[in-house]
Design an enzyme around this catalytic site. Structure first.
Site, mmCIF file in Angstrom:
data_model
loop_
_atom_site.group_PDB
_atom_site.id
_atom_site.type_symbol
_atom_site.label_atom_id
_atom_site.label_comp_id
_atom_site.label_asym_id
_atom_site.label_seq_id
_atom_site.Cartn_x
_atom_site.Cartn_y
_atom_site.Cartn_z
ATOM 1 C CG ASP A 154 1.058 -7.754 -1.147
ATOM 2 O OD1 ASP A 154 1.386 -8.683 -1.907
ATOM 3 O OD2 ASP A 154 1.718 -7.430 -0.138
ATOM 4 C CD GLU A 175 6.965 -10.205 -1.697
ATOM 5 O OE1 GLU A 175 8.165 -10.550 -1.683
ATOM 6 O OE2 GLU A 175 6.606 -9.028 -1.906
#
Length: 381
Positions: free
Chosen positions: A70, A136
């Site tokens: 991400d 994250e």
């Protein structure tokens, strides 16, 4: 041979802004399945996560990698020299796009290294484990934590782990992280008595008490640092009371501050000290000061030893630079992995992470893959 730079560009073309998966984990799952890895999606509460293992679950030794696909939002698209999800490779060998540095390149490097290692020199009685999250850059409640919870419930383990976050400030090979400071954010509310500024005997100014409290915190060092950690740091990030009138003392004022603390402190000990200071100022000022903490990470250290020495020696052999063992920087998912096994961080140069025109040299991605593949080879030798 798996091309880590090409895989980086492919991952960048997946617009996986947290919490969107956008095909990034699917792409990796397909590559890993084709290489003989067992692959499981470990999604939790809508957060996409991937677990992959080559080798037996009960292998004598297992080596793990951790990372995320991400990315943060690209911001103003018009400010980019190349579209942020193009994965453009320019004539100078730079790969452009959101996640080029943080950290699709790191994921691509360890995935490529793992695939080539188990294909060319499969270890006897060894397992290679990859844990990759799509959360994250967000709250991280259901990312790496979800994978580790799933591993515990299913008898999976990593004996050691490298997190592939960009660990080098300026030069590839100059730094590896063997720990991180803890982080706690406090929201402070001071409750006073509102009234006219001309009648100070009738009011209790929450701003005065709040500023008194914050000044005491900001001007009193928490410590002087330890062997592997610098001094703990407290930073005030906002103060507000929402008051638009110049002749009114407000009833309430708020502030936020963050503490990055070293291994001398625990959140519990810090909180006890701060609550005592707030109570003392509340008693003297007549203004109630309420503190609400939010702990996002504990300070931890992977002590130098066999694992750290192995990786450090390989980085030096590959780059000609002996990396500094550091605990600097913000938080990472290593703060979760450290409860599972010894963990360190080594990756690329983080110069352009989260910036407009984020980019990475392709040759640096190839170099990182070589480091990872050599680590695997020497760990299982």
């Amino acid at each position: 041979m798996t091309d880590a730079a090409e895989l980086t560009a492919e991952l960048i073309r997946c617009p996986s802004v947290t919490p969107e998966e956008a095909g990034a984990l699917t792409l990796l799952a397909d590559r890993l399945l084709a290489a003989g890895f067992e692959v499981v999606r470990v999604d939790r509460n809508g957060t996409p996560n991937l677990f992959a293992r080559w080798g037996a679950k009960d292998a004598a030794r297992s080596f793990g990698f951790n990372g995320h696909t991400d990315v943060v939002p690209p911001g103003n698209l018009g400010s980019w020299a190349h579209p942020p999800f193009s994965g453009h490779l320019d004539a100078d060998g730079m790969i452009w796009g959101r996640g080029a540095t943080d950290m699709k390149s790191g994921v691509a490097a360890f995935v490529a290294a793992a695939i080539d290692f188990v294909t060319e020199t499969p270890p006897e009685d060894g397992a290679v484990i990859l844990t990759i999250t799509g959360d994250e850059e967000g709250d991280a409640h259901d990312g790496t934590l979800a994978i580790l919870d799933w591993m515990a419930a299913n008898g999976e383990r990593m004996d050691v782990c490298i997190v592939g976050e960009p660990s080098n400030p300026d030069t590839f090979g100059e730094m590896m992280k063997i720990g991180r400071r803890g982080s706690v954010t406090y929201r402070v509310t001071a409750h006073g008595v509102q009234g006219h500024v001309a009648y100070p005997d009738r009011v209790r100014n929450p701003l005065h008490a709040l500023c008194w409290f914050l000044d005491e915190l900001a001007t009193t060092p928490l410590d002087e640092g330890t062997e592997h950690f610098g001094p703990s740091s407290l930073q005030v990030t906002t103060i507000d009371c929402g008051n638009k009138a110049s002749n009114v003392v407000p009833e309430q004022a708020t502030a936020v501050f963050n503490i990055r603390f070293n291994d001398l402190h625990t959140p519990e000990a810090l909180d006890a000290d701060l609550q005592a200071r707030a109570a003392a100022i509340s008693a003297d000022s007549g203004v109630a000061i309420v503190l609400t903490p939010d702990v996002s990470g504990m300070a931890f250290l992977t002590e130098p030893g066999t694992f750290v020495d192995l990786v450090r020696g390989i980085v030096e052999a590959e780059t000609g630079i002996q990396p500094v063992l550091s605990t600097s920087g913000g938080t990472s998912d290593a703060r979760f992995v450290k409860d599972h096994c010894p963990v360190l961080e080594f990756g690329l140069v983080g110069r352009f992470m989260h910036e407009v025109d984020e980019r990475v040299p392709a040759d640096q991605v190839h170099a990182l893959k070589r480091v990872y593949q050599r680590v695997l080879a020497e760990y299982f030798a």
